[in-house]
Design a protein around this motif. Structure first.
Motif, PDB file in Angstrom:
ATOM      1  N   LEU A  15      27.977  16.212  40.022  1.00 15.97           N
ATOM      2  CA  LEU A  15      28.621  17.316  40.719  1.00 15.97           C
ATOM      3  C   LEU A  15      28.830  18.519  39.799  1.00 15.97           C
ATOM      4  CD1 LEU A  15      31.344  15.323  42.703  1.00 15.97           C
ATOM      5  CD2 LEU A  15      29.159  16.187  43.554  1.00 15.97           C
ATOM      6  N   VAL A  16      29.289  18.252  38.585  1.00 16.77           N
ATOM      7  CA  VAL A  16      29.509  19.337  37.619  1.00 16.77           C
ATOM      8  C   VAL A  16      28.181  19.965  37.223  1.00 16.77           C
ATOM      9  CG1 VAL A  16      30.238  19.833  35.242  1.00 16.77           C
ATOM     10  CG2 VAL A  16      31.741  18.523  36.770  1.00 16.77           C
ATOM     11  N   PHE A  17      27.167  19.155  36.922  1.00 22.96           N
ATOM     12  CA  PHE A  17      25.863  19.699  36.534  1.00 22.96           C
ATOM     13  C   PHE A  17      25.316  20.615  37.632  1.00 22.96           C
ATOM     14  CE2 PHE A  17      24.962  15.557  33.982  1.00 22.96           C
ATOM     15  CZ  PHE A  17      25.860  15.953  33.002  1.00 22.96           C
ATOM     16  N   GLU A  18      25.376  20.157  38.870  1.00 19.70           N
ATOM     17  CA  GLU A  18      24.849  20.945  39.980  1.00 19.70           C
ATOM     18  C   GLU A  18      25.637  22.240  40.169  1.00 19.70           C
ATOM     19  OE1 GLU A  18      24.878  18.303  43.343  1.00 19.70           O
ATOM     20  OE2 GLU A  18      23.123  17.186  42.622  1.00 19.70           O
ATOM     21  N   GLU A  19      26.939  22.171  40.026  1.00 22.10           N
ATOM     22  CA  GLU A  19      27.760  23.370  40.217  1.00 22.10           C
ATOM     23  C   GLU A  19      27.561  24.372  39.078  1.00 22.10           C
ATOM     24  OE1 GLU A  19      30.345  25.964  42.217  1.00 22.10           O
ATOM     25  OE2 GLU A  19      29.129  24.261  42.871  1.00 22.10           O
ATOM     26  N   VAL A  20      27.398  23.894  37.865  1.00 22.32           N
ATOM     27  CA  VAL A  20      27.118  24.810  36.746  1.00 22.32           C
ATOM     28  C   VAL A  20      25.796  25.529  36.998  1.00 22.32           C
ATOM     29  CG1 VAL A  20      26.476  24.897  34.300  1.00 22.32           C
ATOM     30  CG2 VAL A  20      28.532  23.660  35.007  1.00 22.32           C
ATOM     31  N   ALA A  42      34.120  21.281  31.222  1.00 26.12           N
ATOM     32  CA  ALA A  42      34.588  20.934  32.569  1.00 26.12           C
ATOM     33  C   ALA A  42      34.800  19.423  32.707  1.00 26.12           C
ATOM     34  CB  ALA A  42      33.600  21.432  33.623  1.00 26.12           C
ATOM     35  N   LEU A  43      33.843  18.635  32.251  1.00 29.89           N
ATOM     36  CA  LEU A  43      33.965  17.179  32.370  1.00 29.89           C
ATOM     37  C   LEU A  43      35.144  16.646  31.564  1.00 29.89           C
ATOM     38  CD1 LEU A  43      30.217  16.196  32.325  1.00 29.89           C
ATOM     39  CD2 LEU A  43      31.830  15.788  34.203  1.00 29.89           C
ATOM     40  N   ALA A  68      41.504  17.329  46.836  1.00 33.27           N
ATOM     41  CA  ALA A  68      42.048  17.363  45.474  1.00 33.27           C
ATOM     42  C   ALA A  68      40.923  17.341  44.435  1.00 33.27           C
ATOM     43  CB  ALA A  68      43.000  16.200  45.258  1.00 33.27           C
ATOM     44  N   ILE A  69      39.882  16.558  44.694  1.00 32.78           N
ATOM     45  CA  ILE A  69      38.729  16.492  43.780  1.00 32.78           C
ATOM     46  C   ILE A  69      38.027  17.851  43.735  1.00 32.78           C
ATOM     47  CG2 ILE A  69      36.374  15.573  43.601  1.00 32.78           C
ATOM     48  CD1 ILE A  69      37.543  12.825  44.299  1.00 32.78           C
ATOM     49  N   GLU A  70      37.797  18.451  44.892  1.00 35.51           N
ATOM     50  CA  GLU A  70      37.145  19.760  44.946  1.00 35.51           C
ATOM     51  C   GLU A  70      37.961  20.812  44.198  1.00 35.51           C
ATOM     52  OE1 GLU A  70      36.503  20.664  49.060  1.00 35.51           O
ATOM     53  OE2 GLU A  70      35.095  19.007  49.326  1.00 35.51           O
ATOM     54  N   GLN A  71      39.274  20.784  44.391  1.00 35.87           N
ATOM     55  CA  GLN A  71      40.144  21.749  43.729  1.00 35.87           C
ATOM     56  C   GLN A  71      40.145  21.530  42.214  1.00 35.87           C
ATOM     57  OE1 GLN A  71      44.118  21.866  45.269  1.00 35.87           O
ATOM     58  NE2 GLN A  71      44.725  23.544  43.954  1.00 35.87           N
ATOM     59  N   ALA A  72      40.226  20.282  41.784  1.00 33.54           N
ATOM     60  CA  ALA A  72      40.204  19.975  40.352  1.00 33.54           C
ATOM     61  C   ALA A  72      38.891  20.415  39.725  1.00 33.54           C
ATOM     62  CB  ALA A  72      40.436  18.480  40.125  1.00 33.54           C
ATOM     63  N   MET A  73      37.792  20.200  40.424  1.00 37.63           N
ATOM     64  CA  MET A  73      36.484  20.631  39.908  1.00 37.63           C
ATOM     65  C   MET A  73      36.412  22.142  39.799  1.00 37.63           C
ATOM     66  SD  MET A  73      33.407  18.258  41.283  1.00 37.63           S
ATOM     67  CE  MET A  73      32.360  19.637  40.919  1.00 37.63           C
ATOM     68  N   ASP A  74      36.860  22.854  40.823  1.00 37.38           N
ATOM     69  CA  ASP A  74      36.848  24.315  40.779  1.00 37.38           C
ATOM     70  C   ASP A  74      37.652  24.832  39.591  1.00 37.38           C
ATOM     71  OD1 ASP A  74      35.166  24.796  42.902  1.00 37.38           O
ATOM     72  OD2 ASP A  74      36.783  25.081  44.353  1.00 37.38           O
ATOM     73  N   GLU A  75      38.837  24.274  39.399  1.00 32.55           N
ATOM     74  CA  GLU A  75      39.690  24.703  38.292  1.00 32.55           C
ATOM     75  C   GLU A  75      39.039  24.392  36.941  1.00 32.55           C
ATOM     76  OE1 GLU A  75      43.482  22.862  38.987  1.00 32.55           O
ATOM     77  OE2 GLU A  75      43.851  24.078  40.785  1.00 32.55           O
ATOM     78  N   ALA A  76      38.469  23.205  36.811  1.00 26.61           N
ATOM     79  CA  ALA A  76      37.817  22.820  35.551  1.00 26.61           C
ATOM     80  C   ALA A  76      36.611  23.710  35.265  1.00 26.61           C
ATOM     81  CB  ALA A  76      37.399  21.350  35.598  1.00 26.61           C
ATOM     82  N   ALA A  80      36.056  26.318  32.261  1.00 21.42           N
ATOM     83  CA  ALA A  80      34.912  26.110  31.371  1.00 21.42           C
ATOM     84  C   ALA A  80      34.079  27.382  31.232  1.00 21.42           C
ATOM     85  CB  ALA A  80      34.044  24.959  31.884  1.00 21.42           C
ATOM     86  N   PHE A  81      33.792  28.051  32.340  1.00 22.80           N
ATOM     87  CA  PHE A  81      33.006  29.281  32.276  1.00 22.80           C
ATOM     88  C   PHE A  81      33.739  30.336  31.454  1.00 22.80           C
ATOM     89  CE2 PHE A  81      30.082  27.450  35.144  1.00 22.80           C
ATOM     90  CZ  PHE A  81      28.984  28.277  35.257  1.00 22.80           C
ATOM     91  N   SER A  82      35.020  30.531  31.732  1.00 18.84           N
ATOM     92  CA  SER A  82      35.803  31.534  31.001  1.00 18.84           C
ATOM     93  C   SER A  82      35.883  31.199  29.521  1.00 18.84           C
ATOM     94  CB  SER A  82      37.223  31.623  31.580  1.00 18.84           C
ATOM     95  OG  SER A  82      37.187  32.063  32.898  1.00 18.84           O
TER      96      SER A  82
END
Length: 96
Positions: A15-20, A42-43, A68-76, A80-82
């Motif tokens: 999920l993180v790889f795809e979103e990055v 992020a991970l 909650a998972i989606e929100q945690a991923m967005d925040e992470a 990470a990007f910043s």
């Protein structure tokens, strides 16, 4: 006895790889090294959730847990990007 652990993985990795990749698609200032660093940052901000099959994880989650998972991923990922971009700018890494 032969044991195959190849199916075991952290649920968040794909999920993180795809979103990055998705977030980076419109950015020309990010290097492959920066993208890998973003995945790591992020991970490391997400809990480890090891599964054999992603569908098993999704089957047992409530709608509240999915959100909650989606929100945690967005925040992470936002962090990470910043974080990675700020560190690159501080070091004077040129954009590609």
């Amino acid at each position: 006895m032969v044991i195959n652990f190849e199916q075991v993985h952290n649920y968040y990795e794909r999920l993180v790889f795809e979103e990055v990749v998705r977030r980076a698609a419109s950015r020309t200032d990010l290097t492959p090294d920066m993208l890998a660093d973003m995945c790591c940052v992020a991970l490391n901000r997400l809990p480890a959730r090891y599964v054999r099959h992603d569908v098993d994880m999704m089957f047992y989650l409530t709608e509240h847990e999915r959100h909650a998972i989606e929100q945690a991923m967005d925040e992470a990922l936002d962090f990470a990007f910043s974080f990675v971009v700020a560190r690159a700018l501080k070091r004077g890494v040129p954009a590609e």
